[in-house]
Design a protein around this motif. Structure first.
Motif, PDB file in Angstrom:
ATOM      1  N   ASP A 105     -27.909  17.293 -48.950  1.00  0.00           N
ATOM      2  CA  ASP A 105     -28.515  16.093 -49.522  1.00  0.00           C
ATOM      3  C   ASP A 105     -29.191  15.200 -48.484  1.00  0.00           C
ATOM      4  OD1 ASP A 105     -27.750  16.872 -52.025  1.00  0.00           O
ATOM      5  OD2 ASP A 105     -25.919  15.680 -52.037  1.00  0.00           O
ATOM      6  N   THR A 106     -28.815  15.338 -47.209  1.00  0.00           N
ATOM      7  CA  THR A 106     -29.431  14.486 -46.195  1.00  0.00           C
ATOM      8  C   THR A 106     -30.719  15.078 -45.636  1.00  0.00           C
ATOM      9  OG1 THR A 106     -28.162  15.462 -44.384  1.00  0.00           O
ATOM     10  CG2 THR A 106     -27.186  13.569 -45.510  1.00  0.00           C
ATOM     11  N   ALA A 107     -30.921  16.384 -45.777  1.00  0.00           N
ATOM     12  CA  ALA A 107     -32.086  17.016 -45.163  1.00  0.00           C
ATOM     13  C   ALA A 107     -32.968  17.760 -46.153  1.00  0.00           C
ATOM     14  CB  ALA A 107     -31.631  17.989 -44.076  1.00  0.00           C
ATOM     15  N   TYR A 108     -32.493  17.989 -47.374  1.00  0.00           N
ATOM     16  CA  TYR A 108     -33.212  18.836 -48.311  1.00  0.00           C
ATOM     17  C   TYR A 108     -32.927  18.381 -49.736  1.00  0.00           C
ATOM     18  CZ  TYR A 108     -34.227  23.053 -51.039  1.00  0.00           C
ATOM     19  OH  TYR A 108     -34.700  23.936 -51.967  1.00  0.00           O
ATOM     20  N   ASP A 109     -33.957  18.295 -50.540  1.00  0.00           N
ATOM     21  CA  ASP A 109     -33.806  17.913 -51.942  1.00  0.00           C
ATOM     22  C   ASP A 109     -34.363  19.031 -52.815  1.00  0.00           C
ATOM     23  OD1 ASP A 109     -33.744  16.836 -54.455  1.00  0.00           O
ATOM     24  OD2 ASP A 109     -34.839  15.016 -53.934  1.00  0.00           O
ATOM     25  N   PRO A 110     -33.489  19.850 -53.421  1.00  0.00           N
ATOM     26  CA  PRO A 110     -33.973  20.975 -54.220  1.00  0.00           C
ATOM     27  C   PRO A 110     -34.824  20.539 -55.408  1.00  0.00           C
ATOM     28  CG  PRO A 110     -31.610  20.691 -54.511  1.00  0.00           C
ATOM     29  CD  PRO A 110     -32.033  19.760 -53.414  1.00  0.00           C
ATOM     30  N   ASP A 111     -34.650  19.298 -55.881  1.00  0.00           N
ATOM     31  CA  ASP A 111     -35.467  18.802 -56.984  1.00  0.00           C
ATOM     32  C   ASP A 111     -36.916  18.596 -56.567  1.00  0.00           C
ATOM     33  OD1 ASP A 111     -33.261  18.817 -58.672  1.00  0.00           O
ATOM     34  OD2 ASP A 111     -32.740  16.747 -58.160  1.00  0.00           O
ATOM     35  N   GLN A 112     -37.164  18.508 -55.262  1.00  0.00           N
ATOM     36  CA  GLN A 112     -38.514  18.307 -54.739  1.00  0.00           C
ATOM     37  C   GLN A 112     -39.232  19.615 -54.429  1.00  0.00           C
ATOM     38  OE1 GLN A 112     -40.015  15.260 -54.514  1.00  0.00           O
ATOM     39  NE2 GLN A 112     -38.183  14.636 -55.629  1.00  0.00           N
ATOM     40  N   TYR A 113     -38.557  20.757 -54.644  1.00  0.00           N
ATOM     41  CA  TYR A 113     -39.169  22.048 -54.332  1.00  0.00           C
ATOM     42  C   TYR A 113     -40.422  22.237 -55.171  1.00  0.00           C
ATOM     43  CZ  TYR A 113     -39.825  26.961 -53.458  1.00  0.00           C
ATOM     44  OH  TYR A 113     -40.376  28.158 -53.083  1.00  0.00           O
ATOM     45  N   ALA A 167     -42.318  20.841 -52.799  1.00  0.00           N
ATOM     46  CA  ALA A 167     -42.730  19.788 -51.863  1.00  0.00           C
ATOM     47  C   ALA A 167     -41.714  19.629 -50.734  1.00  0.00           C
ATOM     48  CB  ALA A 167     -42.903  18.460 -52.597  1.00  0.00           C
ATOM     49  N   SER A 168     -40.457  19.925 -50.998  1.00  0.00           N
ATOM     50  CA  SER A 168     -39.419  19.888 -49.975  1.00  0.00           C
ATOM     51  C   SER A 168     -38.799  21.282 -49.898  1.00  0.00           C
ATOM     52  CB  SER A 168     -38.353  18.853 -50.336  1.00  0.00           C
ATOM     53  OG  SER A 168     -37.338  18.819 -49.370  1.00  0.00           O
ATOM     54  N   PRO A 169     -39.475  22.205 -49.206  1.00  0.00           N
ATOM     55  CA  PRO A 169     -38.981  23.585 -49.186  1.00  0.00           C
ATOM     56  C   PRO A 169     -37.674  23.729 -48.419  1.00  0.00           C
ATOM     57  CG  PRO A 169     -40.798  23.333 -47.673  1.00  0.00           C
ATOM     58  CD  PRO A 169     -40.673  22.030 -48.415  1.00  0.00           C
ATOM     59  N   GLU A 170     -36.997  24.822 -48.689  1.00  0.00           N
ATOM     60  CA  GLU A 170     -35.756  25.149 -48.008  1.00  0.00           C
ATOM     61  C   GLU A 170     -35.984  25.181 -46.495  1.00  0.00           C
ATOM     62  OE1 GLU A 170     -32.471  28.665 -48.416  1.00  0.00           O
ATOM     63  OE2 GLU A 170     -34.562  29.201 -48.653  1.00  0.00           O
ATOM     64  N   ILE A 171     -35.019  24.676 -45.734  1.00  0.00           N
ATOM     65  CA  ILE A 171     -35.101  24.703 -44.274  1.00  0.00           C
ATOM     66  C   ILE A 171     -34.622  26.077 -43.815  1.00  0.00           C
ATOM     67  CG2 ILE A 171     -34.297  23.662 -42.131  1.00  0.00           C
ATOM     68  CD1 ILE A 171     -33.754  21.097 -43.802  1.00  0.00           C
TER      69      ILE A 171
END
Length: 107
Positions: free
Chosen positions: A33-41, A43-47
């Motif tokens: 939750d501090t580095a990745y937001d799966p709801d934003q995928y 736009a916020s891809p997996e690290i």
């Protein structure tokens, strides 16, 4: 915590060409939750990361791509192909940038 690499077996950071090594990753950004937001995928891809083994600035080996579990990962069974001064890099898959490195002398 900053990302870091360590190698086993090692005497300092000196290994043999006949040794199967384990490269340990610690402190890498993780998919939480501090580095990745799966709801934003997407736009916020997996690290995702990979490790390279480089000698003379040229890539000679590469690990599989992984997502760190708890900021940690292990690359098992790497054997350096020949003696020399090597650098292991932890690289982000998204832009190939190096986020940690380790100098290794292979004899």
């Amino acid at each position: 915590m900053a990302a870091a690499l360590a190698i086993t077996p090692a005497s300092g950071s000196v290994v043999s060409t006949v040794s199967a090594c384990r490269i340990d990753v610690t402190g890498a950004d993780q998919n939480d939750d501090t580095a990745y937001d799966p709801d934003q995928y997407p736009a916020s891809p997996e690290i995702r990361y990979y490790i390279t083994a480089e000698e003379g600035g040229e890539e000679k080996g590469r690990s599989h791509v992984f997502s760190p579990n708890g900021g940690k990962h292990e690359w098992n069974g790497y054997i350096f192909p020949y003696a020399g001064s090597w650098t292991m890099h932890l690289r982000k898959e998204s832009d190939d940038s190096s986020v940690a490195n380790l100098a290794v002398t292979v004899s």
